[in-house]
Design a protein around this motif. Structure first.
Motif, PDB file in Angstrom:
ATOM      1  N   ILE B  18       0.836  -1.204   0.000  1.00 36.81           N
ATOM      2  CA  ILE B  18       0.000   0.000   0.000  1.00 36.81           C
ATOM      3  C   ILE B  18       0.871   1.254   0.000  1.00 36.81           C
ATOM      4  CG2 ILE B  18      -1.673   1.358   1.325  1.00 36.81           C
ATOM      5  CD1 ILE B  18      -2.784  -1.332   2.389  1.00 36.81           C
ATOM      6  N   LEU B  19       1.855   1.267   0.910  1.00 40.08           N
ATOM      7  CA  LEU B  19       2.740   2.431   1.029  1.00 40.08           C
ATOM      8  C   LEU B  19       3.487   2.688  -0.271  1.00 40.08           C
ATOM      9  CD1 LEU B  19       4.225   2.182   4.614  1.00 40.08           C
ATOM     10  CD2 LEU B  19       2.721   3.933   3.688  1.00 40.08           C
ATOM     11  N   GLU B  20       3.980   1.583  -0.872  1.00 32.77           N
ATOM     12  CA  GLU B  20       4.729   1.693  -2.115  1.00 32.77           C
ATOM     13  C   GLU B  20       3.879   2.326  -3.209  1.00 32.77           C
ATOM     14  OE1 GLU B  20       6.852  -1.818  -4.166  1.00 32.77           O
ATOM     15  OE2 GLU B  20       7.523  -1.855  -2.075  1.00 32.77           O
ATOM     16  N   ALA B  21       2.660   1.792  -3.346  1.00 34.68           N
ATOM     17  CA  ALA B  21       1.738   2.307  -4.361  1.00 34.68           C
ATOM     18  C   ALA B  21       1.417   3.770  -4.089  1.00 34.68           C
ATOM     19  CB  ALA B  21       0.464   1.469  -4.382  1.00 34.68           C
ATOM     20  N   ALA B  22       1.183   4.085  -2.827  1.00 33.11           N
ATOM     21  CA  ALA B  22       0.818   5.452  -2.444  1.00 33.11           C
ATOM     22  C   ALA B  22       1.961   6.416  -2.760  1.00 33.11           C
ATOM     23  CB  ALA B  22       0.469   5.504  -0.964  1.00 33.11           C
ATOM     24  N   LEU B  23       3.174   6.041  -2.350  1.00 37.94           N
ATOM     25  CA  LEU B  23       4.334   6.901  -2.593  1.00 37.94           C
ATOM     26  C   LEU B  23       4.568   7.070  -4.084  1.00 37.94           C
ATOM     27  CD1 LEU B  23       6.478   8.533  -1.183  1.00 37.94           C
ATOM     28  CD2 LEU B  23       7.965   6.538  -1.170  1.00 37.94           C
ATOM     29  N   HIS B  24       4.402   5.957  -4.822  1.00 41.05           N
ATOM     30  CA  HIS B  24       4.578   6.003  -6.267  1.00 41.05           C
ATOM     31  C   HIS B  24       3.583   6.984  -6.906  1.00 41.05           C
ATOM     32  CE1 HIS B  24       5.751   4.451 -10.202  1.00 41.05           C
ATOM     33  NE2 HIS B  24       4.469   4.431 -10.515  1.00 41.05           N
ATOM     34  N   LEU B  25       2.308   6.801  -6.573  1.00 43.24           N
ATOM     35  CA  LEU B  25       1.260   7.675  -7.107  1.00 43.24           C
ATOM     36  C   LEU B  25       1.499   9.124  -6.702  1.00 43.24           C
ATOM     37  CD1 LEU B  25      -2.013   5.604  -6.576  1.00 43.24           C
ATOM     38  CD2 LEU B  25      -1.091   6.430  -8.736  1.00 43.24           C
ATOM     39  N   PHE B  26       1.863   9.282  -5.449  1.00 44.93           N
ATOM     40  CA  PHE B  26       2.064  10.619  -4.898  1.00 44.93           C
ATOM     41  C   PHE B  26       3.183  11.370  -5.619  1.00 44.93           C
ATOM     42  CE2 PHE B  26       4.892  12.685  -1.729  1.00 44.93           C
ATOM     43  CZ  PHE B  26       4.260  13.908  -1.756  1.00 44.93           C
ATOM     44  N   ARG B  27       4.252  10.649  -5.937  1.00 45.13           N
ATOM     45  CA  ARG B  27       5.366  11.293  -6.613  1.00 45.13           C
ATOM     46  C   ARG B  27       5.035  11.570  -8.066  1.00 45.13           C
ATOM     47  NH1 ARG B  27      10.889   8.710  -4.254  1.00 45.13           N
ATOM     48  NH2 ARG B  27      11.685  10.654  -5.043  1.00 45.13           N
ATOM     49  N   GLU B  28       3.999  10.902  -8.576  1.00 46.76           N
ATOM     50  CA  GLU B  28       3.601  11.085  -9.959  1.00 46.76           C
ATOM     51  C   GLU B  28       2.612  12.246 -10.103  1.00 46.76           C
ATOM     52  OE1 GLU B  28       1.759   7.627 -11.618  1.00 46.76           O
ATOM     53  OE2 GLU B  28       3.498   7.210 -12.878  1.00 46.76           O
ATOM     54  N   ASN B  38      -7.688   5.562  -5.728  1.00 51.86           N
ATOM     55  CA  ASN B  38      -6.547   5.438  -6.647  1.00 51.86           C
ATOM     56  C   ASN B  38      -5.583   4.364  -6.164  1.00 51.86           C
ATOM     57  OD1 ASN B  38      -6.288   9.037  -7.170  1.00 51.86           O
ATOM     58  ND2 ASN B  38      -7.587   7.509  -8.143  1.00 51.86           N
ATOM     59  N   ILE B  39      -5.228   4.473  -4.902  1.00 52.92           N
ATOM     60  CA  ILE B  39      -4.266   3.547  -4.313  1.00 52.92           C
ATOM     61  C   ILE B  39      -4.824   2.126  -4.361  1.00 52.92           C
ATOM     62  CG2 ILE B  39      -2.959   2.962  -2.231  1.00 52.92           C
ATOM     63  CD1 ILE B  39      -3.361   5.976  -1.417  1.00 52.92           C
ATOM     64  N   ALA B  40      -6.105   2.013  -3.988  1.00 54.11           N
ATOM     65  CA  ALA B  40      -6.765   0.702  -3.993  1.00 54.11           C
ATOM     66  C   ALA B  40      -6.711   0.079  -5.382  1.00 54.11           C
ATOM     67  CB  ALA B  40      -8.209   0.853  -3.533  1.00 54.11           C
ATOM     68  N   GLU B  41      -6.989   0.915  -6.375  1.00 49.63           N
ATOM     69  CA  GLU B  41      -6.983   0.438  -7.760  1.00 49.63           C
ATOM     70  C   GLU B  41      -5.589  -0.034  -8.157  1.00 49.63           C
ATOM     71  OE1 GLU B  41      -8.872   2.047 -12.011  1.00 49.63           O
ATOM     72  OE2 GLU B  41      -8.662   3.362 -10.276  1.00 49.63           O
ATOM     73  N   ALA B  42      -4.588   0.728  -7.731  1.00 51.36           N
ATOM     74  CA  ALA B  42      -3.202   0.409  -8.090  1.00 51.36           C
ATOM     75  C   ALA B  42      -2.779  -0.952  -7.537  1.00 51.36           C
ATOM     76  CB  ALA B  42      -2.271   1.503  -7.577  1.00 51.36           C
ATOM     77  N   GLU B  44      -4.900  -3.281  -6.774  1.00 54.98           N
ATOM     78  CA  GLU B  44      -5.980  -4.211  -7.172  1.00 54.98           C
ATOM     79  C   GLU B  44      -6.727  -4.797  -5.971  1.00 54.98           C
ATOM     80  OE1 GLU B  44      -3.272  -6.474  -9.773  1.00 54.98           O
ATOM     81  OE2 GLU B  44      -4.697  -6.116 -11.389  1.00 54.98           O
ATOM     82  N   TYR B  45      -7.059  -3.887  -5.039  1.00 48.39           N
ATOM     83  CA  TYR B  45      -7.904  -4.262  -3.892  1.00 48.39           C
ATOM     84  C   TYR B  45      -9.017  -3.229  -3.761  1.00 48.39           C
ATOM     85  CZ  TYR B  45      -4.817  -7.910  -2.111  1.00 48.39           C
ATOM     86  OH  TYR B  45      -4.107  -9.060  -1.948  1.00 48.39           O
ATOM     87  N   SER B  46      -9.979  -3.548  -2.943  1.00 48.77           N
ATOM     88  CA  SER B  46     -11.073  -2.583  -2.745  1.00 48.77           C
ATOM     89  C   SER B  46     -10.613  -1.471  -1.797  1.00 48.77           C
ATOM     90  CB  SER B  46     -12.294  -3.280  -2.165  1.00 48.77           C
ATOM     91  OG  SER B  46     -12.500  -2.932  -0.827  1.00 48.77           O
ATOM     92  N   PRO B  47     -11.189  -0.274  -1.947  1.00 49.97           N
ATOM     93  CA  PRO B  47     -10.795   0.856  -1.085  1.00 49.97           C
ATOM     94  C   PRO B  47     -10.910   0.515   0.392  1.00 49.97           C
ATOM     95  CG  PRO B  47     -12.226   1.590  -2.848  1.00 49.97           C
ATOM     96  CD  PRO B  47     -12.184   0.098  -2.953  1.00 49.97           C
ATOM     97  N   ALA B  48     -11.926  -0.275   0.743  1.00 51.21           N
ATOM     98  CA  ALA B  48     -12.147  -0.601   2.153  1.00 51.21           C
ATOM     99  C   ALA B  48     -10.966  -1.345   2.760  1.00 51.21           C
ATOM    100  CB  ALA B  48     -13.424  -1.418   2.283  1.00 51.21           C
ATOM    101  N   THR B  49     -10.271  -2.119   1.924  1.00 49.48           N
ATOM    102  CA  THR B  49      -9.128  -2.905   2.416  1.00 49.48           C
ATOM    103  C   THR B  49      -8.061  -2.023   3.066  1.00 49.48           C
ATOM    104  OG1 THR B  49      -9.502  -4.547   0.700  1.00 49.48           O
ATOM    105  CG2 THR B  49      -7.332  -4.536   1.736  1.00 49.48           C
TER     106      THR B  49
END
Lengths: 203, 203
Positions: B18-28, B38-42, B44-49
């Motif tokens: 999650i952190l990796e995806a978030a940091l990646h998206l954030f830097r983009e 966005n993070i959930a999609e990246a 491939e889990y549901s937002p609730a997760t």
DNA sequence: AAATATACTGAACAGTGTTTAGTAAAATCA
DNA sequence: TGATTTTACTAAACACTGTTCAGTATATTT
């Protein structure tokens, strides 16, 4: 045609009413905490109405930025009356920092918030800011001419002083001084200002 | 109990994903432009997760801030090896500014973004920051001891230098240098750094 | 094999900025 | 005057946001 004049006046009044409400809310709850719906509710109109006076939230933001720039200008203005450039520079710096401490929300709006800076509405705000900055650089130049500085690079001196003042205010405004006890923060800031002034003298 | 160990490891892996995806998206796309969905999609889990691993978006933000703080630490770390305190201070300042210019998004996250700074998760990030700041103040103190400064107030000297560096980076990062041509901005910043160093020497 | 615990999700809630179709009232034209 | 157009405004919707919660399918334990 008295009617179209009245209409135009009413339109301008409405615009001002929106801006007033927005600035009021913004200073109360911070910029992020204000929505179009909030503003609409405050002036007792529908949210859609605001879009008849501002293209989008950004343009409303630009207009607010302009208001803030005007308040800042008035805060710094008294400095201009001081004859001696060195005293003027000192007073200007003190007033700049004082503005930041007294109106953290407005300082935020002007110098910290991330926002597109290319809209038309923002152009005049930017013009005002550039004018103030020019006045600042000119004062530095006057100090150079009177041998208050050894260096003759007005741009770099001005930028260096601005960096310091901005860093000082924005660390304070964005609460990045947690390693110092609360009561020491403002004291330290002013001590630092005194220090940079003494440093500049020896430059 | 090998199973519960594996479970714990998997839980930690998920947290990291999650952190990796978030940091990646954030830097983009910048911090504001990233949503939980966005993070959930990246990943491939549901937002609730995501809410099973982080209490809310703030706590995710704190964890990211910690990651950023770690990257910054590694960026500054080489300075610590330099023996002479004055050379160490110079290198430290250069690296601090360089970090800001190279990772504007991370700098933003660490020093500019407005966010509550009192969560538990953020505590360790803050501890790391305070440690770095202490190292900085100690270096200044070492310079004082070796008579590199005339003044003996380590706190104020350190704070003044920090203000300058922070102001420099954040004016750049938040694009408040429009009055200077684009190609001149970074040059001016480094000139200003040279200037403050020279100023400090005479202090 | 039955009971329980774990990991996850779909759907919803209340909020956001923004657009659009539609409506009363005001101004203009005949 | 009465008909027409222009103006000022709004209700409702769209697509998004963070967040919660009931429900489910799988994995683990009894």
């Amino acid at each position: 045609m008295g009617i179209s004049e009245r209409k135009e006046r009413e339109k301008e009044e409405m615009r001002q009413r929106i801006l007033e409400a927005a600035l009021h809310l913004f200073r109360e709850r911070g910029f992020e905490g204000v929505s179009i719906r909030n503003i609409a509710e405050a002036i007792e109109y529908s949210p859609a109405t605001i879009y008849l006076y501002f293209k989008d939230k950004n343009e409303l933001f630009y207009a607010l930025q302009f208001e803030a720039m005007d308040i800042k200008r008035n805060h710094l203005l008294p400095s201009a009356a001081i004859e001696d450039p060195w005293e003027r520079l000192l007073d200007f710096g003190r007033r700049y920092i004082d503005f930041g401490f007294k109106h953290p929300d407005l300082y935020d709006l002007l110098f910290i918030i991330k926002a597109p800076m290319d809209a038309l509405e923002n152009q005049q705000c930017w013009t005002l800011g550039v004018a103030t900055h020019s006045f600042f650089v000119e004062t530095v130049q006057a100090c150079i001419d009177k041998r208050y500085f050894k260096s003759t690079d007005a741009d770099t001196i001005a930028y260096t002083l601005w960096c310091h003042a901005h860093g000082l205010v924005s660390l304070f405004v964005r609460e990045r001084m947690r390693m110092y006890p609360p009561e020491k923060r403002e004291v330290l800031a002013w001590q630092s200002y005194e220090m940079i002034i003494k440093m500049a003298q020896t430059l």
